[in-house]
Scaffold this active site. Structure first.
Site, PDB file in Angstrom:
ATOM      1  N   SER A  68      36.250  37.936  39.383  1.00  0.00           N
ATOM      2  CA  SER A  68      37.097  36.750  39.536  1.00  0.00           C
ATOM      3  C   SER A  68      36.790  35.727  38.453  1.00  0.00           C
ATOM      4  O   SER A  68      37.699  35.108  37.876  1.00  0.00           O
ATOM      5  CB  SER A  68      36.881  36.131  40.918  1.00  0.00           C
ATOM      6  OG  SER A  68      37.273  37.007  41.953  1.00  0.00           O
ATOM      7  N   ALA A 162      41.899  38.194  41.711  1.00  0.00           N
ATOM      8  CA  ALA A 162      40.814  37.205  41.706  1.00  0.00           C
ATOM      9  C   ALA A 162      40.800  36.479  43.043  1.00  0.00           C
ATOM     10  O   ALA A 162      41.854  36.090  43.559  1.00  0.00           O
ATOM     11  CB  ALA A 162      41.001  36.213  40.573  1.00  0.00           C
ATOM     12  N   LYS A 163      39.609  36.288  43.581  1.00  0.00           N
ATOM     13  CA  LYS A 163      39.470  35.532  44.832  1.00  0.00           C
ATOM     14  C   LYS A 163      39.184  34.085  44.424  1.00  0.00           C
ATOM     15  O   LYS A 163      38.033  33.651  44.320  1.00  0.00           O
ATOM     16  CB  LYS A 163      38.340  36.116  45.687  1.00  0.00           C
ATOM     17  CG  LYS A 163      38.343  35.646  47.135  1.00  0.00           C
ATOM     18  CD  LYS A 163      37.320  36.429  47.946  1.00  0.00           C
ATOM     19  CE  LYS A 163      37.229  35.944  49.381  1.00  0.00           C
ATOM     20  NZ  LYS A 163      38.427  36.283  50.177  1.00  0.00           N
ATOM     21  N   ALA A 164      40.260  33.354  44.150  1.00  0.00           N
ATOM     22  CA  ALA A 164      40.160  32.012  43.584  1.00  0.00           C
ATOM     23  C   ALA A 164      40.649  30.976  44.579  1.00  0.00           C
ATOM     24  O   ALA A 164      41.592  31.215  45.348  1.00  0.00           O
ATOM     25  CB  ALA A 164      40.979  31.927  42.298  1.00  0.00           C
ATOM     26  N   TYR A 168      44.571  30.166  47.355  1.00  0.00           N
ATOM     27  CA  TYR A 168      44.629  30.059  48.815  1.00  0.00           C
ATOM     28  C   TYR A 168      45.461  28.873  49.300  1.00  0.00           C
ATOM     29  O   TYR A 168      45.605  28.678  50.509  1.00  0.00           O
ATOM     30  CB  TYR A 168      43.213  30.032  49.390  1.00  0.00           C
ATOM     31  CG  TYR A 168      42.628  31.427  49.459  1.00  0.00           C
ATOM     32  CD1 TYR A 168      42.591  32.138  50.652  1.00  0.00           C
ATOM     33  CD2 TYR A 168      42.169  32.055  48.313  1.00  0.00           C
ATOM     34  CE1 TYR A 168      42.095  33.423  50.706  1.00  0.00           C
ATOM     35  CE2 TYR A 168      41.670  33.347  48.349  1.00  0.00           C
ATOM     36  CZ  TYR A 168      41.634  34.025  49.547  1.00  0.00           C
ATOM     37  OH  TYR A 168      41.151  35.316  49.599  1.00  0.00           O
TER      38      TYR A 168
END
Length: 316
Positions: A68, A162-164, A168
């Site tokens: 990420s 990507a866990k950004a 969210y």
């Protein structure tokens, strides 16, 4: 004035190589992340096992953390081994044998403007006392959900691999809409109308004993629990297929369940007030859920090396 602590707060947070008191892990209001959502993070669980605490798939999570950061061009100071050690050290320092863990990297600093060139990157590891994400009864009884009016980002917009943090905002809209309409969670479609995932969970559909899940091209996060479920399902003799699923495929499912670090394996019992299967946790979901939790809690052998032991705290 001291800040109000959440119910899951612990004592110490790892901040760029040092353990600091919970209340001291603060950022300036001018930090880049506050204005532009420039953060990446992970969600990990440590489980209590007969041998002590153990973190589920730690290296895979921290590798995705590095991925990420690379996608968003955020330079991390720490190697994979150092990041993994930061997680276990923080759990040990807080005297925990089970918890939720939130590794987090943010663009900090005191500059204005979208361009993050001058914003330093700070890295944190936070431990949080957290139970069942979708409710205490959800793992057995299932949850009532709705198909969200909000869709996942189209390819070429936000990088969903990507866990950004900024990604969210989309999930928040879906979650708030669902709760406002009396549902526990929302299921989101991709830009083409195919089934994608929940606001913070991947999704599996069971039909005639076969498990179906959306491919990465449906704008889903490449879930680590999702990957574990695929492996466990195949161990149990089930066929697993990645499929671009139309919305109506959900309504004819025998079973549906969410997967994720927070949600673990949570059955869906209805969608938009239409029962799924028998309207309760089904046999395939139950079998996978029981095997998953048995491995995570050390009740069954960890044949894939998914568990990283947490060193016990040293007695003074």
């Amino acid at each position: 004035m001291p800040l109000s602590r959440g119910s899951g707060a612990t004592d110490l947070i790892w901040r760029d190589g040092k353990l600091v008191p919970w209340d001291d892990a603060q950022l300036h209001v001018m930090s880049h992340v506050v204005h532009y959502g420039s953060s990446i993070f992970e969600g990990i669980r440590a489980y209590k096992t007969p041998a002590g605490g153990a973190v589920f798939r730690l290296r895979e999570h921290m590798r995705r953390f590095q991925d990420s950061a690379k996608i968003y061009r955020m330079p991390l100071k720490y190697s994979l081994d150092e990041l993994c050690a930061a997680v276990t050290d923080t759990i040990t320092a807080n005297g925990l044998d089970h918890c939720y863990i939130r590794p987090l990297a943010v663009r900090a600093g005191q500059e204005m403007g979208v361009l993050p060139t001058n914003a330093p990157v700070e890295t944190f590891v936070i431990c949080w006392r957290w139970g069942a994400y979708l409710g205490h009864d959800a793992l057995e009884e299932g949850v009532d959900v709705t198909v969200s009016s909000w869709r996942r980002a189209a390819p070429g917009t936000f990088p969903t691999m990507a866990k950004a943090g900024g990604n969210y905002l989309n999930s928040q809209l879906s979650k708030m809409e669902a709760r406002g309409d009396g549902y526990v969670e929302g299921i989101m479609l991709d830009v083409h109308g195919h089934v994608s995932e929940g606001s913070g969970e991947n999704l599996f559909v069971v039909r005639d004993g076969v498990l179906y899940t959306a491919p990465l091209s449906a704008s889903i996060l490449n879930g680590i629990t999702r990957d574990a479920v695929v492996a466990i399902a195949r161990d149990l003799g089930y066929e697993v297929k990645e499929l671009l699923m139309p919305r109506e495929f959900l309504l004819i499912a025998d079973e549906i369940f969410f997967t994720g670090t927070a949600a673990e394996i949570t059955p869906v019992r209805s969608i938009d007030k239409s029962p799924i299967g028998a309207g309760k946790r089904g046999p395939v979901t139950k079998a996978i859920q029981e095997r998953f939790l048995a491995i995570a809690t050390g009740q069954q052998p960890d044949t894939r090396g998914w568990l990283t032991p947490v060193p016990p705290a040293k007695r003074s």
